[in-house]
Design a protein around this motif. Structure first.
Motif, PDB file in Angstrom:
ATOM      1  N   ARG A  53      41.412  -6.890  17.727  1.00 47.94           N
ATOM      2  CA  ARG A  53      40.349  -5.877  17.723  1.00 47.94           C
ATOM      3  C   ARG A  53      39.722  -5.694  19.114  1.00 47.94           C
ATOM      4  NH1 ARG A  53      39.639  -3.306  12.436  1.00 47.94           N
ATOM      5  NH2 ARG A  53      41.104  -4.510  11.178  1.00 47.94           N
ATOM      6  N   TYR A  54      40.002  -6.623  20.020  1.00 49.35           N
ATOM      7  CA  TYR A  54      39.419  -6.566  21.357  1.00 49.35           C
ATOM      8  C   TYR A  54      40.325  -5.760  22.281  1.00 49.35           C
ATOM      9  CZ  TYR A  54      35.869  -9.916  19.966  1.00 49.35           C
ATOM     10  OH  TYR A  54      34.804 -10.533  19.346  1.00 49.35           O
ATOM     11  N   THR A  55      40.391  -4.462  22.017  1.00 50.74           N
ATOM     12  CA  THR A  55      41.259  -3.577  22.779  1.00 50.74           C
ATOM     13  C   THR A  55      40.638  -3.238  24.138  1.00 50.74           C
ATOM     14  OG1 THR A  55      40.257  -1.699  21.635  1.00 50.74           O
ATOM     15  CG2 THR A  55      42.309  -2.591  20.729  1.00 50.74           C
ATOM     16  N   TYR A  56      41.447  -2.632  24.998  1.00 49.59           N
ATOM     17  CA  TYR A  56      41.002  -2.342  26.365  1.00 49.59           C
ATOM     18  C   TYR A  56      39.862  -1.324  26.375  1.00 49.59           C
ATOM     19  CZ  TYR A  56      41.016  -0.416  31.085  1.00 49.59           C
ATOM     20  OH  TYR A  56      40.640   0.036  32.325  1.00 49.59           O
ATOM     21  N   ASN A  57      40.032  -0.226  25.642  1.00 52.05           N
ATOM     22  CA  ASN A  57      39.026   0.835  25.625  1.00 52.05           C
ATOM     23  C   ASN A  57      37.797   0.375  24.836  1.00 52.05           C
ATOM     24  OD1 ASN A  57      37.819   3.347  24.063  1.00 52.05           O
ATOM     25  ND2 ASN A  57      38.741   4.141  25.951  1.00 52.05           N
ATOM     26  N   LYS A  58      36.640   0.432  25.468  1.00 55.77           N
ATOM     27  CA  LYS A  58      35.431  -0.126  24.847  1.00 55.77           C
ATOM     28  C   LYS A  58      35.004   0.651  23.603  1.00 55.77           C
ATOM     29  CE  LYS A  58      33.509  -2.297  29.012  1.00 55.77           C
ATOM     30  NZ  LYS A  58      34.635  -1.942  29.904  1.00 55.77           N
ATOM     31  N   GLN A  59      35.150   1.980  23.624  1.00 58.93           N
ATOM     32  CA  GLN A  59      34.792   2.752  22.432  1.00 58.93           C
ATOM     33  C   GLN A  59      35.709   2.394  21.265  1.00 58.93           C
ATOM     34  OE1 GLN A  59      34.784   6.916  23.765  1.00 58.93           O
ATOM     35  NE2 GLN A  59      32.558   6.909  23.588  1.00 58.93           N
ATOM     36  N   ASP A  60      36.994   2.312  21.540  1.00 58.88           N
ATOM     37  CA  ASP A  60      37.951   1.929  20.512  1.00 58.88           C
ATOM     38  C   ASP A  60      37.675   0.510  20.021  1.00 58.88           C
ATOM     39  OD1 ASP A  60      40.553   2.338  19.038  1.00 58.88           O
ATOM     40  OD2 ASP A  60      41.131   0.629  20.285  1.00 58.88           O
ATOM     41  N   ARG A  61      37.329  -0.373  20.944  1.00 55.45           N
ATOM     42  CA  ARG A  61      37.069  -1.778  20.606  1.00 55.45           C
ATOM     43  C   ARG A  61      35.868  -1.918  19.680  1.00 55.45           C
ATOM     44  NH1 ARG A  61      35.201  -5.207  25.516  1.00 55.45           N
ATOM     45  NH2 ARG A  61      36.942  -4.042  26.415  1.00 55.45           N
ATOM     46  N   VAL A  62      34.757  -1.288  20.047  1.00 55.67           N
ATOM     47  CA  VAL A  62      33.554  -1.395  19.227  1.00 55.67           C
ATOM     48  C   VAL A  62      33.802  -0.812  17.840  1.00 55.67           C
ATOM     49  CG1 VAL A  62      31.161  -0.631  18.965  1.00 55.67           C
ATOM     50  CG2 VAL A  62      31.973  -1.431  21.189  1.00 55.67           C
ATOM     51  N   ALA A  63      34.490   0.334  17.779  1.00 52.99           N
ATOM     52  CA  ALA A  63      34.775   0.968  16.487  1.00 52.99           C
ATOM     53  C   ALA A  63      35.632   0.052  15.613  1.00 52.99           C
ATOM     54  CB  ALA A  63      35.489   2.298  16.706  1.00 52.99           C
ATOM     55  N   LYS A  64      36.650  -0.566  16.199  1.00 52.99           N
ATOM     56  CA  LYS A  64      37.534  -1.446  15.421  1.00 52.99           C
ATOM     57  C   LYS A  64      36.808  -2.700  14.946  1.00 52.99           C
ATOM     58  CE  LYS A  64      42.042  -0.006  17.160  1.00 52.99           C
ATOM     59  NZ  LYS A  64      43.260  -0.375  17.909  1.00 52.99           N
ATOM     60  N   ILE A  65      35.941  -3.238  15.787  1.00 49.63           N
ATOM     61  CA  ILE A  65      35.187  -4.437  15.403  1.00 49.63           C
ATOM     62  C   ILE A  65      34.203  -4.104  14.282  1.00 49.63           C
ATOM     63  CG2 ILE A  65      33.434  -6.090  16.191  1.00 49.63           C
ATOM     64  CD1 ILE A  65      34.883  -6.134  18.897  1.00 49.63           C
ATOM     65  N   LEU A  66      33.515  -2.974  14.392  1.00 52.43           N
ATOM     66  CA  LEU A  66      32.563  -2.584  13.346  1.00 52.43           C
ATOM     67  C   LEU A  66      33.278  -2.328  12.026  1.00 52.43           C
ATOM     68  CD1 LEU A  66      30.072  -0.241  15.256  1.00 52.43           C
ATOM     69  CD2 LEU A  66      29.653  -2.543  14.388  1.00 52.43           C
ATOM     70  N   ARG A  67      34.434  -1.679  12.080  1.00 55.45           N
ATOM     71  CA  ARG A  67      35.187  -1.447  10.846  1.00 55.45           C
ATOM     72  C   ARG A  67      35.598  -2.779  10.206  1.00 55.45           C
ATOM     73  NH1 ARG A  67      37.530   3.082  13.603  1.00 55.45           N
ATOM     74  NH2 ARG A  67      39.357   1.848  14.196  1.00 55.45           N
ATOM     75  N   TYR A  68      35.992  -3.716  11.040  1.00 51.76           N
ATOM     76  CA  TYR A  68      36.397  -5.021  10.524  1.00 51.76           C
ATOM     77  C   TYR A  68      35.211  -5.743   9.882  1.00 51.76           C
ATOM     78  CZ  TYR A  68      38.289  -9.751  10.371  1.00 51.76           C
ATOM     79  OH  TYR A  68      38.696 -10.995   9.954  1.00 51.76           O
ATOM     80  N   LEU A  69      34.078  -5.780  10.578  1.00 53.49           N
ATOM     81  CA  LEU A  69      32.901  -6.478  10.056  1.00 53.49           C
ATOM     82  C   LEU A  69      32.377  -5.808   8.795  1.00 53.49           C
ATOM     83  CD1 LEU A  69      30.949  -7.193  13.382  1.00 53.49           C
ATOM     84  CD2 LEU A  69      32.197  -8.844  11.974  1.00 53.49           C
ATOM     85  N   ASN A  70      32.503  -4.499   8.724  1.00 56.28           N
ATOM     86  CA  ASN A  70      31.965  -3.753   7.595  1.00 56.28           C
ATOM     87  C   ASN A  70      32.836  -3.856   6.345  1.00 56.28           C
ATOM     88  OD1 ASN A  70      29.776  -2.158   6.700  1.00 56.28           O
ATOM     89  ND2 ASN A  70      30.986  -0.284   6.896  1.00 56.28           N
ATOM     90  N   SER A  71      34.050  -4.376   6.500  1.00 53.11           N
ATOM     91  CA  SER A  71      34.973  -4.435   5.354  1.00 53.11           C
ATOM     92  C   SER A  71      35.457  -5.851   5.047  1.00 53.11           C
ATOM     93  CB  SER A  71      36.196  -3.542   5.635  1.00 53.11           C
ATOM     94  OG  SER A  71      36.900  -4.001   6.774  1.00 53.11           O
ATOM     95  N   THR A  72      34.841  -6.848   5.677  1.00 55.66           N
ATOM     96  CA  THR A  72      35.312  -8.230   5.555  1.00 55.66           C
ATOM     97  C   THR A  72      34.246  -9.121   4.932  1.00 55.66           C
ATOM     98  OG1 THR A  72      36.702  -7.958   7.524  1.00 55.66           O
ATOM     99  CG2 THR A  72      36.210 -10.216   6.850  1.00 55.66           C
ATOM    100  N   ASP A  73      34.668 -10.057   4.106  1.00 56.30           N
ATOM    101  CA  ASP A  73      33.757 -11.077   3.578  1.00 56.30           C
ATOM    102  C   ASP A  73      33.648 -12.191   4.614  1.00 56.30           C
ATOM    103  OD1 ASP A  73      32.280 -12.911   2.193  1.00 56.30           O
ATOM    104  OD2 ASP A  73      33.828 -13.387   0.707  1.00 56.30           O
ATOM    105  N   TYR A  74      32.507 -12.224   5.305  1.00 61.87           N
ATOM    106  CA  TYR A  74      32.307 -13.202   6.381  1.00 61.87           C
ATOM    107  C   TYR A  74      31.436 -14.378   5.942  1.00 61.87           C
ATOM    108  CZ  TYR A  74      28.561  -9.713   6.624  1.00 61.87           C
ATOM    109  OH  TYR A  74      27.559  -8.826   6.299  1.00 61.87           O
TER     110      TYR A  74
END
Length: 293
Positions: free
Chosen positions: A233-254
């Protein structure tokens, strides 16, 4: 629309000045403690912990977290041992000559003598030392070695232990936290720590705009949360990175995630654990901020 690139670049920024000031603050306190006759008989170590040590500091005005760790004795957790191993430990252990409570009292005396009693507040889990003779305010956490045994005599996790105002023992593992953060930094192509800074500065933005209570979203737990996000999820592009991390956190049981130290749980009812409700509110607020920027 997503948060613009310029804002993300600003939020990701690393500032060397506060880190240098933190190091000088630590060196001064270390020098005063090590040169004191009051503590000449004690073996102890001092080091930075927290955002300054992890290079994730986002506000230069933040207090410096300094650990002063007594190594003459250690506290233990024997719950992971068999009855026979516990008996073996008890047969080979005795009461220490110098306790954490005595050590903390001596550290307070030294700090008050060197920086002035009016600059030192010993009430709380950390001793607060105001800047004046120091580059930055400091929170000095006095602790002792701690061993979390899973096999006796050589199988244990090394940590620190201290006591709060209710005399409850609190255990943590700051050195493992720092080491694991460095490992994650490497495995994400040096993107982990700047991402932590982005998420912490976004938290500050939400707090400043009355969307969150900062007390419910400590920086420490933001870092622990992001540590558990997969490297991909830690991609080069910061906008893409933040979006992917938020999607992961929003859909995962942490709820069963562990801290960055790899030992303790993030969530629970203990004095050093977070609440999943607060984490959920933070993630929801971040998603809303991203969608409505």
């Amino acid at each position: 629309m997503p948060i613009d690139t310029g804002t993300l670049e600003s939020w990701a920024q690393y500032e060397s000045g506060p880190i240098d000031s933190a190091k000088r603050t630590h060196s001064r306190i270390q020098k005063e403690l090590q040169s004191s006759e009051t503590l000449a008989h004690a073996d102890f170590d001092t080091y930075l912990q927290g955002s300054y040590a992890n290079y994730t500091i986002v506000r230069a005005s933040s207090d410096v977290d300094i650990v002063v760790q007594l190594t003459d004795m250690y506290y233990v957790d024997l719950s992971g041992l068999s009855p026979a191993e516990r008996d073996h430990w008890r047969r080979n252990s005795g009461d220490p000559d110098y306790s954490w409570h005595e050590f903390r009292s001596d550290v307070v005396d030294v700090l008050e003598s060197r920086f002035g009693s009016s600059a030192v507040d010993p009430v709380g889990k950390a001793i607060e030392v105001e800047a004046g003779k120091l580059p930055l305010d400091a929170d000095v956490l006095v602790c002792a070695d701690h061993r979390d045994y899973y096999h006796y005599p050589n199988g244990y996790h090394s940590g620190i232990a201290f006591f709060n105002l209710n005399n409850t023992k609190i255990v943590n593992y700051p050195k493992q936290h720092i080491n694991n953060g460095s490992t994650r930094q490497s495995s994400t192509s040096n993107r982990f720590k700047e991402t932590v800074r982005i998420f912490k500065r976004a938290r500050n933005y939400l707090v400043d705009n009355n969307e969150l209570n900062k007390e419910n979203v400590p920086s420490y737990f933001i870092e622990n949360l992001l540590y558990n996000v997969p490297d991909g999820r830690y991609t080069y592009n910061k906008q893409d990175r933040v979006a992917k991390i938020l999607r992961y956190l929003n859909s995962t049981d942490y709820s069963d995630w562990t801290c960055q130290n790899g030992i303790t749980d993030i969530f629970g009812s203990g004095p050093a654990e977070w609440n999943t409700r607060y984490a959920g509110r933070y993630i929801d607020a971040m998603v809303t901020l991203w969608d409505n920027w």
